[in-house]
Design a protein around this motif. Structure first.
Motif, PDB file in Angstrom:
ATOM      1  N   VAL A  79       8.823 -20.727  -8.749  1.00 36.75           N
ATOM      2  CA  VAL A  79       8.741 -19.323  -8.351  1.00 36.75           C
ATOM      3  C   VAL A  79       9.471 -18.427  -9.343  1.00 36.75           C
ATOM      4  N   ASP A 125       7.375 -17.484 -12.340  1.00 35.56           N
ATOM      5  CA  ASP A 125       6.127 -16.748 -12.152  1.00 35.56           C
ATOM      6  C   ASP A 125       6.027 -15.609 -13.161  1.00 35.56           C
ATOM      7  N   PRO A 171       4.581 -11.963 -13.628  1.00 32.76           N
ATOM      8  CA  PRO A 171       3.994 -10.888 -12.830  1.00 32.76           C
ATOM      9  C   PRO A 171       2.862 -10.149 -13.529  1.00 32.76           C
ATOM     10  N   ARG A 197      -0.690  -9.269 -12.098  1.00 35.85           N
ATOM     11  CA  ARG A 197      -0.646  -9.333 -10.637  1.00 35.85           C
ATOM     12  C   ARG A 197      -0.386  -7.979  -9.997  1.00 35.85           C
ATOM     13  N   ASP A 247      14.201 -15.113  -1.693  1.00 36.72           N
ATOM     14  CA  ASP A 247      12.950 -15.837  -1.468  1.00 36.72           C
ATOM     15  C   ASP A 247      12.607 -16.745  -2.638  1.00 36.72           C
ATOM     16  N   ASN A 275       7.904  -9.649  -9.516  1.00 39.18           N
ATOM     17  CA  ASN A 275       7.355 -10.725  -8.688  1.00 39.18           C
ATOM     18  C   ASN A 275       7.487 -10.387  -7.208  1.00 39.18           C
ATOM     19  N   GLY A 276       8.642  -9.820  -6.851  1.00 35.21           N
ATOM     20  CA  GLY A 276       8.861  -9.429  -5.464  1.00 35.21           C
ATOM     21  C   GLY A 276       7.884  -8.350  -5.024  1.00 35.21           C
ATOM     22  N   ARG A 295       4.384  -9.882  -4.607  1.00 36.24           N
ATOM     23  CA  ARG A 295       4.227 -10.672  -3.385  1.00 36.24           C
ATOM     24  C   ARG A 295       4.001  -9.794  -2.155  1.00 36.24           C
ATOM     25  N   LYS A 296       4.283  -8.503  -2.271  1.00 36.99           N
ATOM     26  CA  LYS A 296       4.083  -7.584  -1.149  1.00 36.99           C
ATOM     27  C   LYS A 296       2.671  -6.985  -1.139  1.00 36.99           C
TER      28      LYS A 296
END
Length: 417
Positions: free
Chosen positions: A42, A45, A47, A50, A319, A383-384, A387-388
């Motif tokens: 993770v 990752d 981003p 994305r 996370d 990344n956070g 993920r949303k």
């Protein structure tokens, strides 16, 4: 009893030294470990591809002019707001077309108002933030269609968007009402606290990467210090009666362990501070006025097992980073038993925590390097945000719908900035 505990701890420290804490440089690969799906996968990752971020171009009075007035803002622990802005301006996730953006970012340097001693004053921050939101809602249509639900703000104050450095007053203020629907990227994190809203992204405080890099010592240096801490135990200036600062936890550390030979603790901040952390097995990371501090970053970067003393803290990128695996958590009420807790941890558990801490991706995730590097804190924030996605349909308002109250909050916040 105390003498027996010291002998036990000394035995543990010696066994750690011989079991591989002071490993040779050639053995470093063997002394690292990763957790699949967490500390390895993770954190690495990418981003890019994305998400797309639109950066509002604000008048320089909201950012660049403030920094020109006081360059110290570049080096204090709240500097993430400045470096995140700089990173996004040249990031491949940035889009110049707001119609294709997933997220909107408003670059406001709300912590760059420092006292002569270098401490940030949060008192103008709410008015400054309100002014910036009024500007973007007037000049662009994107805020109004969601009232900020697809916008994110970096708010690295002690208690985030509550904009105060004392918890009692921060709670009284609450999060600035206009930010209630936005995603907040903040250093403050504490469960069930009014200053941490659902969906926030908790980040590490800024610690200067180049400065830490300059103080690295040979990796085969033995960790001969059992417990290390440098910092305040009392804040006489702001808490003359004691007990309020750090909820008494730091005072308890000092009163219980100031004469314990296993504890290298002091208010003095030596020039060898970074080197000493690299010689320590455990580094205390107690709360101060807020639950977080740069010590957490320093401990991870220097491979010193962080001993977190801050009840209900929400740690950076929780996370993605397996904090329970790499750190030790001690309840504030259990500080008097800290020596017994640490000396009772089995050697194999300590060694595994150190192997996880030696993972380069773990260290990288805690830093805001210049220039940015894959897997760093900038990328963990993206990344956070990724993920949303996608945004919930409820994020978008119906024509004429309004949820936020522009006149809510203390009267002083409504004055022009």
């Amino acid at each position: 009893m105390e003498a027996k505990m010291w002998i036990l701890a000394l035995f543990l420290l010696l066994s750690l030294l011989f079991d591989g804490i002071g490993v040779r440089a050639a053995e470093l690969n063997r002394k690292t470990e990763r957790i699949s799906g967490s500390a390895g996968d993770v954190l690495e990752d990418d981003p890019v591809g994305r998400l797309k971020v639109f950066v509002y171009e604000l008048p320089s009075k909201y950012n660049k002019k403030i920094l020109q007035k006081d360059p110290r803002c570049l080096t204090h622990m709240f500097a993430a707001e400045i470096f995140m802005h700089r990173f996004l301006l040249s990031s491949p996730v940035r889009t110049l077309n707001p119609e294709e953006a997933d997220w909107f970012y408003t670059p406001v340097y709300t912590t760059c108002d420092l006292t002569p001693n270098g401490l940030p004053l949060p008192f103008k921050s709410p008015r400054m933030m309100r002014s910036a939101i009024q500007l973007i809602s007037t000049n662009w249509p994107y805020w109004n269609r969601t009232e900020g639900a697809d916008h994110f703000f970096v708010v690295p104050h002690d208690f985030g968007a509550c904009f105060h450095y004392q918890e009692e007053k921060a709670i009284e203020r609450g999060i600035l009402h206009l930010l209630k629907r936005a995603t907040l990227v903040q250093t403050f994190g504490q469960r069930n606290h009014v200053c941490l809203k659902d969906g926030s992204i908790t980040i590490p405080p800024y610690a200067p990467p180049q400065k830490m890099q300059a103080h690295l010592i040979p990796p085969d240096t033995p960790r001969s210090i059992f417990v290390y801490f440098r910092g305040l135990f009392y804040d006489v200036g702001n808490d003359p009666e004691g007990g309020y600062y750090a909820r008494g936890a730091r005072a308890s550390v000092w009163e219980n362990f100031k004469n314990n030979p296993l504890f290298d603790i002091s208010t003095e901040h030596p020039t060898t501070y970074y080197e000493d952390m690299q010689r320590a097995v455990f580094c205390l990371c107690p709360l101060g006025w807020a639950p977080w501090s740069p010590r957490l970053v320093e401990a991870v970067v220097f491979g010193c097992i962080p001993v977190v003393i801050a009840d209900d803290i929400v740690l950076p990128f929780a996370d993605a980073i397996p904090w329970e695996e790499i750190g030790v958590f001690v309840a504030e009420k259990d500080v008097p038993k800290l020596d017994a807790i640490l000396t009772s941890i089995p050697t194999e558990v300590i060694l595994r925590k150190q192997r996880l801490l030696a993972n380069p991706s773990m260290k990288q995730a805690m830093l805001f390097p210049q220039p940015a590097q894959p897997g760093d804190a900038f990328h963990q924030i993206l990344n956070g945000l990724a993920r949303k996605l996608p945004h919930d349909e409820k994020a978008f308002l119906k024509p004429g719908e309004q949820i936020l109250n522009w006149t809510a909050g203390p009267v002083g916040d409504l004055k022009p900035w």
